[in-house]
Scaffold this motif. Structure first.
Motif, mmCIF file in Angstrom:
data_model
loop_
_atom_site.group_PDB
_atom_site.id
_atom_site.type_symbol
_atom_site.label_atom_id
_atom_site.label_comp_id
_atom_site.label_asym_id
_atom_site.label_seq_id
_atom_site.Cartn_x
_atom_site.Cartn_y
_atom_site.Cartn_z
ATOM 1 N N ALA A 369 0.843 -1.205 0.000
ATOM 2 C CA ALA A 369 0.000 0.000 0.000
ATOM 3 C C ALA A 369 0.873 1.249 0.000
ATOM 4 N N GLU A 370 1.965 1.232 0.752
ATOM 5 C CA GLU A 370 2.892 2.366 0.782
ATOM 6 C C GLU A 370 3.576 2.545 -0.571
ATOM 7 N N LEU A 371 3.999 1.449 -1.177
ATOM 8 C CA LEU A 371 4.622 1.538 -2.499
ATOM 9 C C LEU A 371 3.644 2.099 -3.528
ATOM 10 N N ALA A 372 2.418 1.595 -3.515
ATOM 11 C CA ALA A 372 1.414 2.068 -4.478
ATOM 12 C C ALA A 372 1.112 3.545 -4.285
ATOM 13 N N GLN A 373 1.025 3.980 -3.033
ATOM 14 C CA GLN A 373 0.762 5.394 -2.763
ATOM 15 C C GLN A 373 1.902 6.276 -3.272
ATOM 16 N N ALA A 374 3.138 5.836 -3.042
ATOM 17 C CA ALA A 374 4.287 6.616 -3.506
ATOM 18 C C ALA A 374 4.327 6.682 -5.032
ATOM 19 N N ILE A 375 4.007 5.586 -5.692
ATOM 20 C CA ILE A 375 3.998 5.570 -7.163
ATOM 21 C C ILE A 375 2.962 6.538 -7.698
ATOM 22 N N ALA A 377 1.656 9.098 -6.232
ATOM 23 C CA ALA A 377 1.928 10.483 -5.843
ATOM 24 C C ALA A 377 3.081 11.102 -6.619
ATOM 25 N N HIS A 378 3.875 10.295 -7.293
ATOM 26 C CA HIS A 378 5.086 10.813 -7.927
ATOM 27 C C HIS A 378 5.162 10.446 -9.413
ATOM 28 N N GLY A 379 4.034 10.516 -10.070
ATOM 29 C CA GLY A 379 4.040 10.439 -11.528
ATOM 30 C C GLY A 379 3.722 9.094 -12.126
ATOM 31 N N GLY A 380 3.428 8.083 -11.315
ATOM 32 C CA GLY A 380 3.203 6.745 -11.851
ATOM 33 C C GLY A 380 1.745 6.390 -11.992
ATOM 34 N N THR A 381 0.986 7.215 -12.706
ATOM 35 C CA THR A 381 -0.432 6.935 -12.922
ATOM 36 C C THR A 381 -0.721 6.996 -14.419
ATOM 37 N N PRO A 382 -1.819 6.383 -14.848
ATOM 38 C CA PRO A 382 -2.174 6.445 -16.270
ATOM 39 C C PRO A 382 -2.400 7.876 -16.753
ATOM 40 N N ARG A 383 -2.794 8.804 -15.857
ATOM 41 C CA ARG A 383 -3.059 10.188 -16.259
ATOM 42 C C ARG A 383 -1.759 10.970 -16.460
ATOM 43 N N ARG A 438 9.094 7.535 -21.848
ATOM 44 C CA ARG A 438 9.360 8.329 -20.654
ATOM 45 C C ARG A 438 8.369 8.056 -19.507
ATOM 46 N N PRO A 439 8.421 6.833 -18.921
ATOM 47 C CA PRO A 439 7.541 6.538 -17.776
ATOM 48 C C PRO A 439 7.764 7.528 -16.637
ATOM 49 N N GLY A 440 6.686 7.871 -15.938
ATOM 50 C CA GLY A 440 6.770 8.855 -14.866
ATOM 51 C C GLY A 440 7.356 8.322 -13.585
ATOM 52 N N THR A 441 7.231 7.011 -13.365
ATOM 53 C CA THR A 441 7.787 6.375 -12.177
ATOM 54 C C THR A 441 8.392 5.042 -12.593
ATOM 55 N N ALA A 483 13.500 -12.035 -0.791
ATOM 56 C CA ALA A 483 13.315 -10.653 -0.358
ATOM 57 C C ALA A 483 13.999 -9.716 -1.340
ATOM 58 N N ASP A 484 13.488 -8.491 -1.417
ATOM 59 C CA ASP A 484 14.038 -7.444 -2.275
ATOM 60 C C ASP A 484 14.078 -6.140 -1.509
ATOM 61 N N ASP A 485 15.002 -5.277 -1.886
ATOM 62 C CA ASP A 485 14.951 -3.874 -1.502
ATOM 63 C C ASP A 485 14.590 -3.097 -2.751
ATOM 64 N N LEU A 486 13.373 -2.560 -2.782
ATOM 65 C CA LEU A 486 12.864 -1.866 -3.960
ATOM 66 C C LEU A 486 12.982 -0.358 -3.786
ATOM 67 N N VAL A 487 13.417 0.296 -4.842
ATOM 68 C CA VAL A 487 13.500 1.746 -4.853
ATOM 69 C C VAL A 487 12.475 2.285 -5.842
ATOM 70 N N VAL A 488 11.653 3.221 -5.371
ATOM 71 C CA VAL A 488 10.708 3.909 -6.244
ATOM 72 C C VAL A 488 11.369 5.205 -6.721
ATOM 73 N N TRP A 489 11.611 5.281 -8.004
ATOM 74 C CA TRP A 489 12.136 6.494 -8.632
ATOM 75 C C TRP A 489 10.959 7.222 -9.261
ATOM 76 N N GLY A 490 10.683 8.438 -8.763
ATOM 77 C CA GLY A 490 9.503 9.159 -9.218
ATOM 78 C C GLY A 490 9.817 10.540 -9.751
ATOM 79 N N ASP A 491 8.729 11.246 -10.103
ATOM 80 C CA ASP A 491 8.817 12.609 -10.636
ATOM 81 C C ASP A 491 9.773 12.676 -11.829
ATOM 82 N N CYS A 492 9.716 11.654 -12.663
ATOM 83 C CA CYS A 492 10.646 11.593 -13.803
ATOM 84 C C CYS A 492 10.310 12.681 -14.815
ATOM 85 N N ARG A 493 11.311 13.396 -15.261
ATOM 86 C CA ARG A 493 11.133 14.468 -16.227
ATOM 87 C C ARG A 493 11.159 13.911 -17.640
ATOM 88 N N GLY A 494 10.456 14.574 -18.530
ATOM 89 C CA GLY A 494 10.394 14.119 -19.911
ATOM 90 C C GLY A 494 11.662 14.425 -20.697
#
Length: 494
Positions: A369-375, A377-383, A438-441, A483-494
């Protein structure tokens, strides 16, 4: 004393009823699987199957819009489940029902070779031993084992009638079930072929003429092949025969194997299941000679199915577990000795892998849920510009409302060297295409756990995130195996 003696036969009769056995085994299945309910990250395999099932409801066609080697029947199972609910609990309850149903069918088969107690213990051991063989969730054998076990029971019921020269609808239904199992896992072909040979042998002992035998054999073969043929015809009709054929045949033959690691896994697998193998061997030896041929042949067919795909991960032995438990039933039915052996086998299973992990499902659900919220909130949506998950959990796509940006959505298909160009797509070119949009997240693990990695794709995705994005979250994610350590990279610029 007389009252007790009078009651015991009644209790045995009640315990031998399918409804009572089914209730007992269903309760045991619920107890053993309770810890996993609601976990969105049990294993990468089944969460991917669930992701494909959800994508199919949005128009995705397996092998074209989302790629894998698994037969279509498996994805149809998950399509049907996710049509009811996309929550992980839905497929987990369906898998629990399937496991309990398989255990009941094992018990009904075993009733032919032992008493009620031994049969019920055989079904119970199937449920207990699913866990150390990684069958604690919705792996494909958890579903198709029910079809194979059902086919075996129907073959046993059909044999006497066929030997007398009569017709048996049960024989035809057995071959249909076996054919459906093959559309979920291709290696079920060997058990299905064995069941067909048993039916032909039973008919051969009848007084019917040879032409009658040949006609029946042809009909049973067609019934077994029909589900796969219908799928092939469908893909040909919609213009995607090439993708289906490549996934089902070429890709399975093209994938390379590491024989050193496969050999090590084989040794570890045999060490793990050896107690059940020994119990099955003793159970077979206790059977009268005339009753051994069917279970012995079934065991051989299951072993061939295991050897046909020489990866030897624990869950590849799940089909073998069905016949091992059935074969062990005569030993388990030997009074207190059988009960003691059943308890010892259950103890060995629990020692190898416990099914009880209090709190893990809740922690996993909270993390995702935290990962999905961060995605979101930081550009990872279809819109915005969407999401790319590289070597990570594919279920993040439906959890964030994103469509799959590539058919190579399973966590190893873009990253693992042994998967490079195994699909009909060029792996490097496909990732280049996705990054060009250019994915956003982007979600990337700190270390790719299924190596060795494809160096070009690893370099490409790291160049992209460091040039266009910023790290917004890192979480430690544990499934039931790794187990994994996942990093969410967001707010990606075009």
């Amino acid at each position: 004393m007389a009252t007790i003696e009078a009651e015991q036969p009644g209790l045995r009769v009640m315990a031998g009823r399918p409804l009572v056995q089914g209730a007992v085994l269903a309760l045991l299945a619920l107890v053993l699987r309770w810890s996993s309910f609601g976990d969105p990250d049990i294993t990468a395999d089944e969460t991917f199957y669930q992701t494909v099932g959800i994508a199919m409801h949005h128009g995705a066609l397996p092998y074209v819009d989302v790629w894998d080697r698994k037969p279509l029947g498996l994805f149809l199972v998950y399509w049907a489940i996710t049509g009811i609910s996309a929550a992980p609990l839905a497929y987990q309850l369906a898998a629990t029902a399937s496991a309990a149903g398989t255990a009941l069918v094992i018990a009904r088969i075993a009733m032919r070779w032992t008493g009620t107690r031994g049969a019920l213990l055989a079904g119970a051991l199937y449920l207990v031993w699913l866990t150390p063989l990684f069958g604690f969730g919705g792996q494909s054998p958890v579903f198709y084992n029910l079809l194979v076990a059902g086919a075996a029971l129907l073959v046993l019921r059909a044999q006497p009638r066929l030997e007398r020269g009569g017709n048996s609808p049960a024989a035809s239904l057995a071959m249909v079930l076996a054919g459906c199992a093959i559309t979920i896992k291709t290696s079920a072909l060997f058990e299905g072929a064995y069941f067909g040979l048993v039916l032909i042998a039973a008919t051969r002992r009848s007084p019917e003429p040879l032409a009658w035998l040949m006609a029946r054999a042809a009909r049973w073969a067609m019934l077994g092949a029909a589900p796969t043929l219908l799928i092939a015809l469908y893909y040909a009709a919609v213009g995607h025969w090439g993708e289906w054929w490549h996934a089902m045949v070429i890709a399975n033959l093209a994938k390379g194997g590491d024989w050193a690691s496969s050999s090590l896994r084989l040794v570890l697998l045999w060490r793990l299941i050896m107690p059940m193998v020994l119990a099955a061997a003793i159970g077979l030896a206790l059977l009268p000679r005339q009753s051994r041929s069917f279970p012995a042949g079934w065991l051989l067919a299951a072993l061939i199915g295991l050897a046909a795909i020489p990866n030897f991960y624990p869950h590849y032995a799940l089909p073998l577990l069905v016949v091992l438990c059935a074969c062990a039933a005569p030993l388990l039915g030997r009074g207190w000795l059988g009960i003691g052996i059943a308890l010892a086998l259950a103890g060995l299973s629990l020692r190898a892998e416990t099914p009880f992990r209090p709190g893990q499902a809740e922690r996993s659900a909270r993390t995702f849920a935290e990962l999905a919220q961060a995605i979101r909130a930081h550009g990872g949506t279809p819109r915005t510009r969407g999401l790319l998950v590289y070597a990570g959990p594919a279920q993040l796509y439906p959890l964030t409302g994103n469509a799959l940006p590539t058919p190579l959505a399973f966590e190893t298909h873009l990253s693992q060297a042994s998967e490079r160009n195994v699909s009909h797509l060029d792996t490097v070119a496909e990732l280049r295409r996705v990054l060009a949009a250019r994915p956003g997240t982007v979600v990337v693990p700190v270390v790719v756990r299924n190596g060795p990695v494809v160096p070009e794709t690893w370099a490409m995705v790291n160049r992209y995130v460091h040039a266009h994005c910023r790290p917004v979250m890192q979480r430690h994610v544990e499934d039931w195996l790794l187990a994994d350590d996942l990093v969410v990279w967001g707010d990606c610029r075009g």
